[in-house]
Design an enzyme around this catalytic site. Structure first.
Site, mmCIF file in Angstrom:
data_model
loop_
_atom_site.group_PDB
_atom_site.id
_atom_site.type_symbol
_atom_site.label_atom_id
_atom_site.label_comp_id
_atom_site.label_asym_id
_atom_site.label_seq_id
_atom_site.Cartn_x
_atom_site.Cartn_y
_atom_site.Cartn_z
ATOM 1 N N GLU B 60 3.951 2.529 9.459
ATOM 2 C CA GLU B 60 4.883 1.501 8.968
ATOM 3 C C GLU B 60 6.328 1.976 9.090
ATOM 4 O OE1 GLU B 60 2.172 2.539 7.407
ATOM 5 O OE2 GLU B 60 0.884 0.767 7.373
ATOM 6 N N HIS B 129 -4.629 -2.634 -2.335
ATOM 7 C CA HIS B 129 -4.635 -3.863 -1.527
ATOM 8 C C HIS B 129 -4.268 -5.049 -2.415
ATOM 9 C CE1 HIS B 129 -7.201 -1.165 0.843
ATOM 10 N NE2 HIS B 129 -6.840 -1.872 1.901
#
Lengths: 413, 336
Positions: B60, B129
């Site tokens: 990322e 998540h």
């Protein structure tokens, strides 16, 4: 068993040590590397594997007698060499003057490029006008090559009303879009992976632009270095990725930055051609950069270069290197001084002499003084004028949103 | 108007941007050939080519940095961070680089990146998540923060985010991709028949910085964003009290006027978000309301939020604000 191995016996894990500490004798071994060692490779056919010797060796053009030798000699016109010498002298004199200004309180902070002047100057000269320069704080010299006015640079360092950064960044954090020199950031290494994106955009648009970027040996420990190498490996954009191994990251020696053999060879596992080059050799830097740019423009992607040099000065005006390394260590660096070497080379080929050198020194000196005097007309650090306080609130977003406008009104300026 | 779920609406916005603007590129983890783990970029690579919609290495920080470089060199990158929980390796690039480049370069350079990222709980995603880290970005000047809640605003807001010359973090409540979520995990409807599933088929934009009044009411203002808009709607119904429900949509810059007008009318306020309470964006809204309409308030502002703990797995229904908690908060506000 090496001294370092012995030293490590006393610690439960390896803690790298520099070659010498204050009070000890600098212990650089002399270089065996010679300009004839490494073959010139065909930039259009070369694979990363072909560069193994170049990654572990040291690419030089100027030999110990400052003669240009070997296949990598770019055989430059003396006018280009004189121009390079002039830019390097200019940077050194500029740095000296700014450091003096910092010592007398005229600047808040400063960083010199001492001993590393050849890097950004030779490499930028080897590139074309359309190419993007994405520097760290030790490559301001590229701006001279791109024609930036010293007055404008000094105004930035002072943070006065003509500072094009609008008084928002510390000195030496230049931005110069006109010269395709991208804004310098304090967090180290961030530019390295960003440069890959700049290059991908150039490729996407079908231009023949090349992007060049640098970071230091210490910074190569950051994730951004590895992101940059890996994205460059995956997408093969036209980018030249340089690790300036100047031995020292403030007080952290490169032996502590990694336990690896060297920096250049790291790129081999990413399938990127890799070179280690003498960073104090103007001709070698020029030559390898021209070579890498040719590859880039042919669509063959990145080149990874370790620039082997020595940070002859302090990290910054806030640093005192005599506390962690021998005070005279720079004098023992086997690569010598980049300005002196190019000068001696030019003298050797009959294209320069001490008299011209002295005259040029004096000319630059007076230009730098004149630029400083001109710059302080637009404000000095003690008295201003500074950019208007309203600049605190602009350029956060394209347009000032209501909440920031409200705060600007609260300040009332 | 065509009926779409949120995934289709987002896909439609991306499709139109790719078609209309050659400088738009999409990249991220699994977004290319596969079309994204949530299918938001489905078929776009096939339609526009591998150089416009492509998979990136799993980093990322590298995605953000590469987007930065593309942005300052004339492209308009739309990147996907597969889960908002995984945006943190990119945090330095977002906070120190992307959000500051315009400022630090005196306006010479800017980078118009859109970060799309699925956020929030309700899918049994556990610690990593499920998070909703909007407050970690609302505290960063230089970046806009948007949180869609339904197919209609997903398309309109994403279009505006991509067209913005400022970088935008665009949160997508993943629980609502395929249907509105009313807080009952055993009864999750699809978007079919929901008024906000009606989405213009062509180009369509909702201005950033504007809230949506989901329903008008007179006794209490309820402010929410993302999936909590729907949970709040259910909570309001359960409370039986006439509430004005505001879907904030853009958090930075937020729609102060809509909030102030509503509080002046109702005199009461409940703020709902699923992120932890302490230093959550609800605190900012609450402080802003008391600065601007203290004399209109008839009772203290109340927050119904996730707890100040990591996000749990099997107990997530006791973590997320429920319609019951919201209804109780509304009733307490009235009874104060």
């Amino acid at each position: 068993m090496s001294d370092e191995d012995k030293a490590n016996k006393s610690t439960p894990f390896r803690v790298g040590t520099p070659p010498a500490r204050p009070g000890e004798k600098p212990t650089f071994s002399s270089w065996d590397f010679q300009p004839e060692d490494l073959k010139k490779l065909d930039p259009l056919k070369c694979t990363s594997k072909d560069t193994e010797k170049h990654a572990y060796g040291l690419l030089r053009v100027l030999n110990d007698s400052n003669e240009a030798k070997g296949e990598w000699d770019p055989k430059l016109d003396p006018d280009i060499l004189r121009k390079g010498l002039e830019y390097m002298m200019k940077l050194r004199i500029f740095d000296d003057r700014m450091m003096k200004m910092q010592r007398t309180g005229k600047l808040s902070f400063y960083m010199r490029s001492l001993g590393e002047e050849a890097i950004a100057i030779a490499q930028t000269m080897a590139l074309e006008e359309q190419d993007w320069i994405f520097p760290s704080y030790r490559q301001p010299g590229a701006q001279f090559v791109r024609g930036r006015d010293m007055v404008s640079m000094i105004c930035h360092c002072i943070g006065n009303e003509l500072d094009n950064v609008k008084g928002r960044q510390m000195p030496v954090h230049y931005t110069y879009k006109e010269g395709r020199f991208i804004s310098i950031s304090s967090p180290v290494g961030t530019q390295f992976s960003q440069a890959v994106g700049v290059a991908m955009a150039s490729a996407y648009k079908g231009t023949d632009e090349v992007t060049i970027t640098w970071l230091g040996d210490g910074t190569s420990a950051q994730g951004d270095y590895h992101y940059g190498l890996n994205f460059a490996s995956a997408f093969k954009p036209p980018v030249i990725l340089n690790v300036v191994n100047n031995q020292w990251a403030i007080s952290t020696h490169s032996n502590l930055a990694t336990g690896g053999v060297n920096f250049a060879s790291r790129g081999l596992s990413y399938d990127i051609p890799c070179f280690r080059v003498d960073g104090n050799d103007f001709l070698a830097l020029y030559s390898i950069t021209k070579w890498a740019a040719e590859r880039c423009r042919a669509g063959l992607g990145p080149t990874h270069i370790e620039i082997y040099t020595y940070r002859a000065g302090a990290h910054s005006s806030s640093d005192d290197p005599s506390r962690y390394r021998p005070g005279d260590e720079a004098e023992f660096w086997p690569g010598g001084d980049p300005v002196e070497r190019l000068k001696m080379h030019l003298i050797k080929i009959g294209e320069w002499d001490e008299k011209r050198d002295k005259e040029l020194t004096e000319k630059i000196d007076s230009e730098v003084m004149a630029a400083y005097k001109e710059a302080v007309k637009y404000g000095d650090l003690a008295n201003g004028p500074f950019p208007p306080a309203s600049t605190i609130f602009s350029d956060v977003y394209e347009e000032i949103p209501w909440h920031i406008q409200e705060q600007r009104e609260e300040l009332g300026k | 108007m065509v009926e779409m779920n949120m995934i289709q609406a987002l896909n439609s916005a991306l499709d139109i941007q790719l078609k209309n603007d050659d400088s738009v590129v999409i990249f991220g983890e699994d977004v290319g050939f596969f079309g994204g783990v949530f299918r938001v970029t489905d078929t776009l690579q096939q339609k526009y080519g591998k150089h416009r919609v492509f998979d990136s290495p799993l980093a990322e920080g590298g995605i953000a940095a590469t987007a930065f470089g593309m942005g300052i060199n004339g492209l308009r990158p739309v990147v996907e961070i597969q889960f908002a929980d995984y945006i943190f390796p990119a945090y330095d690039q977002i906070v120190n680089e992307i959000s500051k480049i315009r400022y630090r370069s005196g306006g010479e350079f800017s980078t118009p990146i859109t970060f799309r990222t699925p956020a929030g709980g309700g899918i049994k995603g556990g610690n990593h998540h499920s998070q909703s880290p909007e407050a970690q970005f609302t505290h960063t000047p230089g970046i806009k923060v948007v949180y869609c809640s339904n197919p209609n605003n997903a398309k309109g807001l994403l279009t505006a985010a991509i067209e913005s010359n400022d970088p935008v973090i665009f949160f997508e409540p993943k629980r609502c991709y395929r249907g509105p979520f009313y807080g009952d995990p055993h009864n999750v409807p699809t978007w079919a028949g929901h008024p906000k599933s009606e989405v213009p088929e062509d180009y369509y934009k909702i201005e950033l910085g504007k809230a949506d009044i989901v329903q008008e009411g007179s006794e209490c203002t309820v402010i929410a964003w993302g999936a909590m808009v729907h949970v709040a709607e259910k909570g309001i119904k359960e409370s039986g009290i006439s509430c004005e429900l505001i879907d904030l949509q853009t958090l930075i810059p937020f729609d102060k006027d809509t909030i102030v007008n509503s509080i002046q009318k109702t005199g009461r306020c409940v703020i709902v978000h699923e992120a932890p309470k302490t230093s959550g964006f609800g605190a900012e809204i609450s402080a802003s309301i008391q600065e601007r309409c203290f004399y209109s308030l008839e009772s203290p502002i109340t927050r119904v939020t996730g707890w100040d703990t990591p996000f749990p797995h099997s107990t997530e229904w006791d973590y997320l604000p429920s319609p019951e908690r919201i209804a109780t908060a509304i009733k307490n506000t009235i009874e104060e």
